[in-house]
Write a protein that holds these residues in place. Sequence first.
Motif, mmCIF file in Angstrom:
data_model
loop_
_atom_site.group_PDB
_atom_site.id
_atom_site.type_symbol
_atom_site.label_atom_id
_atom_site.label_comp_id
_atom_site.label_asym_id
_atom_site.label_seq_id
_atom_site.Cartn_x
_atom_site.Cartn_y
_atom_site.Cartn_z
ATOM 1 N N HIS A 16 44.459 39.306 46.754
ATOM 2 C CA HIS A 16 43.555 40.443 46.665
ATOM 3 C C HIS A 16 42.216 39.745 45.225
ATOM 4 O O HIS A 16 42.958 38.884 44.575
ATOM 5 C CB HIS A 16 43.225 42.166 45.942
ATOM 6 C CG HIS A 16 44.616 42.915 47.031
ATOM 7 N ND1 HIS A 16 43.729 43.216 47.963
ATOM 8 C CD2 HIS A 16 46.223 43.406 47.439
ATOM 9 C CE1 HIS A 16 44.874 43.981 48.744
ATOM 10 N NE2 HIS A 16 46.180 43.667 48.035
ATOM 11 N N LEU A 17 41.237 39.327 45.695
ATOM 12 C CA LEU A 17 40.162 39.378 44.781
ATOM 13 C C LEU A 17 39.406 41.143 44.631
ATOM 14 O O LEU A 17 39.300 41.333 45.903
ATOM 15 C CB LEU A 17 39.300 37.995 45.268
ATOM 16 C CG LEU A 17 37.760 37.827 44.288
ATOM 17 C CD1 LEU A 17 38.751 37.517 43.206
ATOM 18 C CD2 LEU A 17 37.218 36.814 45.453
ATOM 19 N N ILE A 18 39.536 40.830 43.380
ATOM 20 C CA ILE A 18 38.532 42.317 42.536
ATOM 21 C C ILE A 18 37.331 41.633 42.066
ATOM 22 O O ILE A 18 37.315 41.022 41.038
ATOM 23 C CB ILE A 18 39.437 42.772 41.812
ATOM 24 C CG1 ILE A 18 40.453 44.040 42.351
ATOM 25 C CG2 ILE A 18 38.267 44.372 41.599
ATOM 26 C CD1 ILE A 18 41.433 44.630 41.983
ATOM 27 N N ILE A 57 46.745 38.433 42.654
ATOM 28 C CA ILE A 57 45.316 38.952 42.884
ATOM 29 C C ILE A 57 44.547 38.606 41.684
ATOM 30 O O ILE A 57 44.900 38.288 40.024
ATOM 31 C CB ILE A 57 45.502 40.202 41.856
ATOM 32 C CG1 ILE A 57 46.608 41.267 42.994
ATOM 33 C CG2 ILE A 57 44.573 41.559 41.929
ATOM 34 C CD1 ILE A 57 46.675 42.701 42.518
ATOM 35 N N TYR A 58 43.716 38.122 42.125
ATOM 36 C CA TYR A 58 42.285 37.538 40.665
ATOM 37 C C TYR A 58 40.847 38.218 40.466
ATOM 38 O O TYR A 58 40.805 39.597 41.086
ATOM 39 C CB TYR A 58 41.270 36.560 41.919
ATOM 40 C CG TYR A 58 42.329 35.117 42.458
ATOM 41 C CD1 TYR A 58 43.430 34.491 41.648
ATOM 42 C CD2 TYR A 58 41.619 34.556 43.802
ATOM 43 C CE1 TYR A 58 44.238 33.903 42.043
ATOM 44 C CE2 TYR A 58 42.903 33.192 43.726
ATOM 45 C CZ TYR A 58 44.029 33.006 43.008
ATOM 46 O OH TYR A 58 44.692 31.463 43.371
ATOM 47 N N LEU A 59 40.890 38.544 39.261
ATOM 48 C CA LEU A 59 39.954 39.261 38.966
ATOM 49 C C LEU A 59 38.802 38.471 38.684
ATOM 50 O O LEU A 59 38.938 37.609 37.509
ATOM 51 C CB LEU A 59 40.168 40.508 37.820
ATOM 52 C CG LEU A 59 41.664 40.766 37.694
ATOM 53 C CD1 LEU A 59 42.217 42.002 36.760
ATOM 54 C CD2 LEU A 59 41.926 42.070 38.739
ATOM 55 N N THR A 60 37.048 38.581 38.287
ATOM 56 C CA THR A 60 36.245 37.750 38.095
ATOM 57 C C THR A 60 34.814 38.860 38.425
ATOM 58 O O THR A 60 35.023 39.315 39.281
ATOM 59 C CB THR A 60 35.947 36.499 39.023
ATOM 60 O OG1 THR A 60 35.422 35.684 37.939
ATOM 61 C CG2 THR A 60 36.096 37.265 40.019
ATOM 62 N N ALA A 61 33.851 38.693 37.509
ATOM 63 C CA ALA A 61 32.481 39.388 37.898
ATOM 64 C C ALA A 61 31.506 38.151 38.375
ATOM 65 O O ALA A 61 30.925 38.222 38.606
ATOM 66 C CB ALA A 61 31.809 39.654 36.852
#
Length: 338
Positions: free
Chosen positions: A20-22, A139-143
């Motif tokens: 997942h990418l959030i 899982i990747y998180l970024t804005a």
Amino acid sequence: MTTEQAKIAHRLTTQVTDHHLIWAVTGAGKTEILYPLLQLLLATGKRVAIASPRMDVCQELWLRFTAVFPEEKIILLHGKQQIPYAFSSFVICTTHQLYRFYHAFDLLVVDEIDAFPYVIDQGLQYATETAKKPEGQLIYLTATPDERLLKDIKRTFQIHYLPLRFHQRLLPEPRLIFWNNWRRCLNKRKKMEPLIKAIQKLVKKNHVLLFCPSIELMNELQMKLAEWLPTIKISSVSSKDEKRPEKVQAMRQQKYDVLLTTMILERGVTFENISVIVLGAEHEVFTKSSLVQIAGRADRKGEFSNSQVCFFYHEKTSAIKKAVKEIKRMNKAGKLLQ
């Protein structure tokens, strides 16, 4: 947790075999979205890790997760950590520390996936792949994902987009302030009036993060501001500062009115009641992504306090224009969720 956060959290817990990418705006609550999944995995004996390229981000994540999961022994690993490693089911670490692990984690979360140096270091990216178990989940998180990342993962990751902050307020949009040859003004108080007046105005309602393009400039400016604004509590912090963790914590506790800093605080750290100034926004260190992240330090936490973002610039670069456009685009999408 907001309705939109809860929707993504539910997808994570029901699609545990997918990556997942959030992709969420700064201050949207990406970390909180992970809580149900982590609780589920830890309860079933799984091993999890959260990694970030930035030590300050890891420190803040450790503070958050130890408060939410007090029964878990959460290990924090980074280059300046003095405590020796001991086995744990829950690890928070800088991405460099992933070299220590091989097929270790059922879930590996990379926070701020687009941050330096991870984004340009293939070795760190390889370490991420080998640190998780072969069947493990990423899982990747970024804005601020870049086009290359989105292209690379579009067929192998579920992508979740969240354009509104958890407190339901839109992102503060930067005010662009032209300042001709601002570098030549540093030694004379009268010529520094644009910056001095901005600081005096902003500290009436908020504390101020002042981002500088270099450590040398930051140090020079701190001395001048301390002389010119003696009633305002001013400090500075950079990657070379031995008291960096203590100063960041002091800013969390609102012990400074103004904290001068460099790119180390561009992302992942949260302070309450903050306005932001970028001095020399045209400098090459301030990319579109970094300017979006820096602007996102404002109005992240606490009641509304009219937090503002000011970009002082000599030349309106492509990065400045793209950052402003990106923030406005996210706000347009965010309004639809308000």
